[in-house]
Design a protein around this motif. Sequence first.
Motif, short mmCIF file in Angstrom:
data_model
loop_
_atom_site.label_atom_id
_atom_site.label_comp_id
_atom_site.label_asym_id
_atom_site.label_seq_id
_atom_site.Cartn_x
_atom_site.Cartn_y
_atom_site.Cartn_z
N ALA A 179 -19.00 26.84 -25.43
CA ALA A 179 -17.93 27.11 -26.05
C ALA A 179 -17.65 25.93 -26.93
O ALA A 179 -17.01 26.35 -27.99
CB ALA A 179 -16.73 27.47 -25.09
N LYS A 235 -19.91 26.26 -29.90
CA LYS A 235 -19.72 27.46 -30.78
C LYS A 235 -18.38 27.23 -31.60
O LYS A 235 -18.58 27.31 -32.65
CB LYS A 235 -19.57 28.66 -29.99
CG LYS A 235 -20.66 29.25 -29.14
CD LYS A 235 -21.70 29.75 -29.89
CE LYS A 235 -21.70 30.95 -30.59
NZ LYS A 235 -22.81 31.53 -31.07
N TYR A 290 -19.36 35.21 -31.87
CA TYR A 290 -19.13 35.19 -30.53
C TYR A 290 -17.45 35.43 -29.90
O TYR A 290 -16.60 35.13 -31.10
CB TYR A 290 -19.53 33.85 -29.80
CG TYR A 290 -18.61 32.68 -29.98
CD1 TYR A 290 -18.34 32.20 -31.43
CD2 TYR A 290 -17.72 32.06 -29.06
CE1 TYR A 290 -17.42 31.22 -31.82
CE2 TYR A 290 -17.01 31.20 -29.32
CZ TYR A 290 -16.94 30.46 -30.65
OH TYR A 290 -16.02 29.60 -31.15
N GLU A 326 -15.15 33.99 -26.29
CA GLU A 326 -15.13 33.20 -24.94
C GLU A 326 -14.33 33.98 -24.14
O GLU A 326 -13.02 34.35 -24.62
CB GLU A 326 -15.00 31.62 -25.05
CG GLU A 326 -13.97 31.30 -25.65
CD GLU A 326 -13.72 29.88 -25.95
OE1 GLU A 326 -14.39 29.21 -26.85
OE2 GLU A 326 -13.35 29.06 -24.83
N ASP A 346 -20.54 28.83 -19.83
CA ASP A 346 -20.45 27.62 -20.62
C ASP A 346 -21.15 26.33 -20.31
O ASP A 346 -21.66 25.66 -21.20
CB ASP A 346 -19.04 27.47 -20.35
CG ASP A 346 -18.29 26.37 -21.41
OD1 ASP A 346 -18.49 26.31 -22.66
OD2 ASP A 346 -17.77 25.71 -20.77
N LYS A 377 -16.38 29.83 -17.37
CA LYS A 377 -15.92 30.49 -18.83
C LYS A 377 -17.28 30.95 -19.38
O LYS A 377 -18.58 30.34 -19.03
CB LYS A 377 -15.71 28.92 -19.81
CG LYS A 377 -14.88 29.66 -20.98
CD LYS A 377 -14.80 28.25 -21.91
CE LYS A 377 -13.49 27.60 -21.75
NZ LYS A 377 -13.38 26.46 -22.54
N VAL A 414 -19.47 32.61 -22.57
CA VAL A 414 -19.24 33.11 -24.17
C VAL A 414 -20.17 34.46 -24.11
O VAL A 414 -21.53 34.34 -23.88
CB VAL A 414 -20.18 31.94 -24.81
CG1 VAL A 414 -20.64 32.57 -26.29
CG2 VAL A 414 -19.17 30.64 -25.19
#
Length: 423
Positions: free
Chosen positions: A108, A111, A124, A126, A151, A186, A188
């Motif tokens: 994340a 990104k 993307y 998240e 993540d 998390k 993505v």
Amino acid sequence: MNILLLGSGGREHAFAWKMTQSPRCDQLYIAPGNAGTETEGTNLPIQVNDFDGIKNAVLDLNIEMVVVGPEVPLVEGIFDFFQSDEDLKKVMVIGPSKAAAALEGSKAFAKSFMKEFNIPTASYEEFTQENLSGGLQYISEHKAPYVLKADGLAAGKGVLILDDQNEAQKELENMLGGKFGAASSKVVIEEFLSGIEFSVFVVTDGKNYKILPVAKDYKRIGEGDTGLNTGGMGAVSPLPFVDEILMKKVEERIVQPTIQGLQKRELNYIGFIFLGLINVDGEPFVIEYNCRMGDPETEVVLPRIKSDIVEMMKASYEGTLDRYELQIDDRTATTVVLVSGGYPEAYEKGKWISGLEQTHGSLVFHAGTKNDAGAIVTNGGRVFAITSYGNDMNEALEKSYQNAEAIQFERKNYRRDIGFDLK
Ligand code: AMP
Ligand code: GLY
């Protein structure tokens, strides 16, 4: 100066082989190393994330430079550990700070970094457990294939590519529910990109940079790029499809904005940036950042560097990379990885290795090997990376394959088609 190298794979044997050619390298220590690094220096029985053990070794052995091979100690903050310790402050650690290593440690983070600095990458979103329903909806609104990424660090297993919408939704729930532990709290989800992948390595001092030889690795266990993902079954450098035009785009659209982004965000970065790229109809996109060199790419990249890499790493620590002259060998280098039968699933260790003295014309880098009271035995999934030079790829591969046959151990396996897509 005395140097400590952290790690135990083929990448580290290649680093050890190259560093000991430098007149600047006095004693080389490797922690924990393997049976190959032992022939280049002294192995120390210290794990790469044992920061206190590393500190004691650095002080006892008068070590002035620490070269960090794998990502784990970097993501856990070994650079900052040295900087914040009065006794260790002056030691040159070759690797980024913890905050900068998040480029690899958090998808994340990577990104959002790319988005902020307009670096081409797949689009993307998240998601966390709190907005699971948003994630399920995102999947239902998009077309397959679905790319789901944990993540955090998940030992190379945290990326799922799924063709079925229901399965993708189920996997998103599993991941957020702890499939990869905290690493997937998390997730993505990103657009699927279609093209041929390649790896670009950059060494930086935070403001200047040098681009190292480009390489491609072969990740799948099976011939024709089939079957499970592995750490890497072989590599080639250079690549016929990466021409000057593509490299210019990589430099202008990816390398330069990455270095500028690090500066703008005040992220302290010394050492190697590994850009995992994909060529989509002539346009390069970033698949991932890693904060270290690749394995097995290092086993073809370092042999193609003619200049002194200890000098290069020192310049990266001292901020003088602009004055370093990188010299590249024009020849092609290939590497073929010998693995234990069963890898990347369950495999046995401790198999007796023979035939090493019958190899010639290649650099035999050890990965999962161990010296067991004088006998070399297998000690990991990837056991050797056999690197050869050639005037072209086929000439190099021929030597690597000859030596792949010469080395024997029970249930040895390797891919016979490295470079198949480049011929
Ligand atoms: P990563 O850990 O991010 O490098 O992902 C592992 C592998 O999944 C990559 O080497 C690619 O082969 C594949 N992959 C990751 N992201 C994408 C994407 N957006 N589109 C297509 N393939 C991808
Ligand atoms: N060869 C890919 C990696 O080192 O992550």
